[in-house]
Scaffold this motif. Structure first.
Motif, PDB file in Angstrom:
ATOM      1  N   GLU A 116      79.621  70.170  26.237  1.00  0.00           N
ATOM      2  CA  GLU A 116      78.550  71.090  25.299  1.00  0.00           C
ATOM      3  C   GLU A 116      77.720  71.840  26.125  1.00  0.00           C
ATOM      4  N   LEU A 117      77.610  73.286  25.808  1.00  0.00           N
ATOM      5  CA  LEU A 117      76.587  74.150  26.368  1.00  0.00           C
ATOM      6  C   LEU A 117      75.776  74.091  25.071  1.00  0.00           C
ATOM      7  N   HIS A 118      74.571  73.755  25.278  1.00  0.00           N
ATOM      8  CA  HIS A 118      73.534  74.071  24.074  1.00  0.00           C
ATOM      9  C   HIS A 118      72.829  75.472  24.324  1.00  0.00           C
ATOM     10  N   THR A 119      72.457  75.981  23.139  1.00  0.00           N
ATOM     11  CA  THR A 119      71.670  77.066  23.255  1.00  0.00           C
ATOM     12  C   THR A 119      70.305  77.030  22.685  1.00  0.00           C
ATOM     13  N   MET A 120      69.391  78.219  22.778  1.00  0.00           N
ATOM     14  CA  MET A 120      68.039  78.260  22.486  1.00  0.00           C
ATOM     15  C   MET A 120      68.306  79.511  21.536  1.00  0.00           C
ATOM     16  N   ASP A 121      66.977  79.599  20.785  1.00  0.00           N
ATOM     17  CA  ASP A 121      66.448  80.750  19.995  1.00  0.00           C
ATOM     18  C   ASP A 121      65.954  81.725  20.828  1.00  0.00           C
ATOM     19  N   VAL A 122      65.114  81.399  21.963  1.00  0.00           N
ATOM     20  CA  VAL A 122      64.378  82.178  22.697  1.00  0.00           C
ATOM     21  C   VAL A 122      65.395  82.710  23.855  1.00  0.00           C
ATOM     22  N   GLN A 123      66.215  82.200  24.624  1.00  0.00           N
ATOM     23  CA  GLN A 123      66.721  82.787  25.631  1.00  0.00           C
ATOM     24  C   GLN A 123      68.145  82.019  25.501  1.00  0.00           C
ATOM     25  N   ASP A 124      69.148  82.873  26.129  1.00  0.00           N
ATOM     26  CA  ASP A 124      70.645  82.536  26.201  1.00  0.00           C
ATOM     27  C   ASP A 124      70.913  81.499  27.545  1.00  0.00           C
ATOM     28  N   VAL A 125      70.234  80.599  27.671  1.00  0.00           N
ATOM     29  CA  VAL A 125      70.274  79.872  28.935  1.00  0.00           C
ATOM     30  C   VAL A 125      71.068  78.483  28.438  1.00  0.00           C
ATOM     31  N   PRO A 126      72.247  78.305  28.736  1.00  0.00           N
ATOM     32  CA  PRO A 126      72.933  77.286  28.417  1.00  0.00           C
ATOM     33  C   PRO A 126      72.419  75.716  28.807  1.00  0.00           C
ATOM     34  N   ILE A 127      72.102  74.923  27.927  1.00  0.00           N
ATOM     35  CA  ILE A 127      71.723  73.534  28.762  1.00  0.00           C
ATOM     36  C   ILE A 127      73.060  72.583  28.463  1.00  0.00           C
ATOM     37  N   PRO A 128      73.981  72.202  29.535  1.00  0.00           N
ATOM     38  CA  PRO A 128      74.961  71.415  29.408  1.00  0.00           C
ATOM     39  C   PRO A 128      74.715  69.961  29.196  1.00  0.00           C
ATOM     40  N   LYS A 129      75.596  69.452  28.148  1.00  0.00           N
ATOM     41  CA  LYS A 129      75.648  68.004  27.666  1.00  0.00           C
ATOM     42  C   LYS A 129      77.088  67.580  27.899  1.00  0.00           C
ATOM     43  N   ILE A 130      77.407  66.514  28.702  1.00  0.00           N
ATOM     44  CA  ILE A 130      78.734  66.063  29.058  1.00  0.00           C
ATOM     45  C   ILE A 130      78.925  64.818  28.504  1.00  0.00           C
ATOM     46  N   TRP A 131      79.901  64.744  27.604  1.00  0.00           N
ATOM     47  CA  TRP A 131      80.258  63.424  26.992  1.00  0.00           C
ATOM     48  C   TRP A 131      81.662  62.998  27.612  1.00  0.00           C
ATOM     49  N   ILE A 132      81.766  61.765  27.380  1.00  0.00           N
ATOM     50  CA  ILE A 132      83.179  61.128  27.605  1.00  0.00           C
ATOM     51  C   ILE A 132      83.660  60.497  26.155  1.00  0.00           C
ATOM     52  N   VAL A 133      84.788  60.957  25.984  1.00  0.00           N
ATOM     53  CA  VAL A 133      85.352  60.638  24.524  1.00  0.00           C
ATOM     54  C   VAL A 133      86.101  59.463  24.852  1.00  0.00           C
ATOM     55  N   LYS A 134      85.466  58.368  24.293  1.00  0.00           N
ATOM     56  CA  LYS A 134      85.923  56.994  24.404  1.00  0.00           C
ATOM     57  C   LYS A 134      87.101  56.804  23.415  1.00  0.00           C
ATOM     58  N   HIS A 135      86.997  57.372  22.264  1.00  0.00           N
ATOM     59  CA  HIS A 135      87.976  57.073  21.120  1.00  0.00           C
ATOM     60  C   HIS A 135      87.920  58.273  20.323  1.00  0.00           C
ATOM     61  N   LEU A 136      89.128  59.094  19.778  1.00  0.00           N
ATOM     62  CA  LEU A 136      89.068  60.079  19.036  1.00  0.00           C
ATOM     63  C   LEU A 136      90.432  59.853  17.941  1.00  0.00           C
ATOM     64  N   SER A 137      90.012  59.407  16.503  1.00  0.00           N
ATOM     65  CA  SER A 137      91.101  59.183  15.576  1.00  0.00           C
ATOM     66  C   SER A 137      91.028  60.274  14.549  1.00  0.00           C
ATOM     67  N   ALA A 138      92.248  60.854  14.314  1.00  0.00           N
ATOM     68  CA  ALA A 138      92.423  61.849  13.048  1.00  0.00           C
ATOM     69  C   ALA A 138      93.332  61.303  12.052  1.00  0.00           C
ATOM     70  N   ARG A 139      93.111  59.935  11.779  1.00  0.00           N
ATOM     71  CA  ARG A 139      94.065  59.466  10.667  1.00  0.00           C
ATOM     72  C   ARG A 139      93.188  59.239   9.633  1.00  0.00           C
ATOM     73  N   VAL A 140      93.443  59.863   8.330  1.00  0.00           N
ATOM     74  CA  VAL A 140      92.696  59.867   7.060  1.00  0.00           C
ATOM     75  C   VAL A 140      93.088  58.431   6.629  1.00  0.00           C
ATOM     76  N   PRO A 141      92.013  57.869   5.860  1.00  0.00           N
ATOM     77  CA  PRO A 141      90.807  58.254   5.838  1.00  0.00           C
ATOM     78  C   PRO A 141      89.637  57.636   6.870  1.00  0.00           C
ATOM     79  N   ASN A 142      90.211  57.316   7.888  1.00  0.00           N
ATOM     80  CA  ASN A 142      89.313  56.463   8.970  1.00  0.00           C
ATOM     81  C   ASN A 142      89.092  57.462  10.232  1.00  0.00           C
ATOM     82  N   ASP A 143      88.990  58.647  10.151  1.00  0.00           N
ATOM     83  CA  ASP A 143      88.703  59.307  11.288  1.00  0.00           C
ATOM     84  C   ASP A 143      87.416  59.001  12.004  1.00  0.00           C
ATOM     85  N   SER A 144      87.522  58.745  13.438  1.00  0.00           N
ATOM     86  CA  SER A 144      86.385  58.178  13.975  1.00  0.00           C
ATOM     87  C   SER A 144      86.299  58.979  15.293  1.00  0.00           C
ATOM     88  N   LEU A 145      84.973  58.929  15.724  1.00  0.00           N
ATOM     89  CA  LEU A 145      84.987  59.767  17.104  1.00  0.00           C
ATOM     90  C   LEU A 145      83.656  58.822  17.986  1.00  0.00           C
TER      91      LEU A 145
END
Length: 162
Positions: A116-145
């Protein structure tokens, strides 16, 4: 005179048939993926990669149900998609976010890594945030991340799709 008229008509039909053939060929040939200059009569044909459909949508943190993350499939021409997040516990509502300003980020998922490269109102300087996806399920109705911080894997955050 009759021969001359027939010859002119045959030549006109041949020229018309050639013109129709050329136009047909130009319209049916495969298009090149290139961007024409802005002052030409052409247009841009870009290949937009698909966003991960399992991730696209609105998510709510299960431990803090006032923290939201939204992942859009809106491509930004730099290899990222747009998203936004806000925390109503901090008295920030979704309506408070300026378009592509504070609270917005560009995201890309590479295998188990979510950048994720986060933005700001004042200036277009991306602030990186790196996540590790441990679990991603797209099964209705129990979608989880389940996300962990790349530098602090003990910090684990659970989200459910809204």
């Amino acid at each position: 005179m009759k021969r001359r008229t027939i010859l002119i008509v045959v030549c006109a039909v041949a020229v018309l048939a050639a013109a129709v053939g050329i136009v047909s060929y130009i319209q049916t040939r495969p298009q090149q993926n290139k961007i024409a200059s802005t002052d030409s009569g052409g247009y841009a044909i870009l290949e937009v990669p698909p966003a991960d459909p399992a991730l696209v949508g609105k998510w709510r943190n299960t431990e803090n149900p006032q923290w939201y993350k939204v992942y859009y499939d809106d491509y930004d021409d730099e290899g990222y998609f747009w998203g936004k997040e806000w925390n109503e516990a901090d008295d920030v509502q979704e309506e408070d976010l300026n378009y592509h300003g504070n609270g917005w980020f560009r995201w890309r998922k590479d295998s188990k890594q979510l950048i994720e490269l986060h933005t700001m109102d004042v200036q277009d300087v991306p602030i990186p945030k790196i996540w590790i996806v441990k679990h991603l399920s797209a099964r209705v109705p129990n979608d989880s991340l389940v996300l962990t911080e790349s530098d602090r894997e003990k910090n684990c955050y659970h989200f459910s799709r809204m």
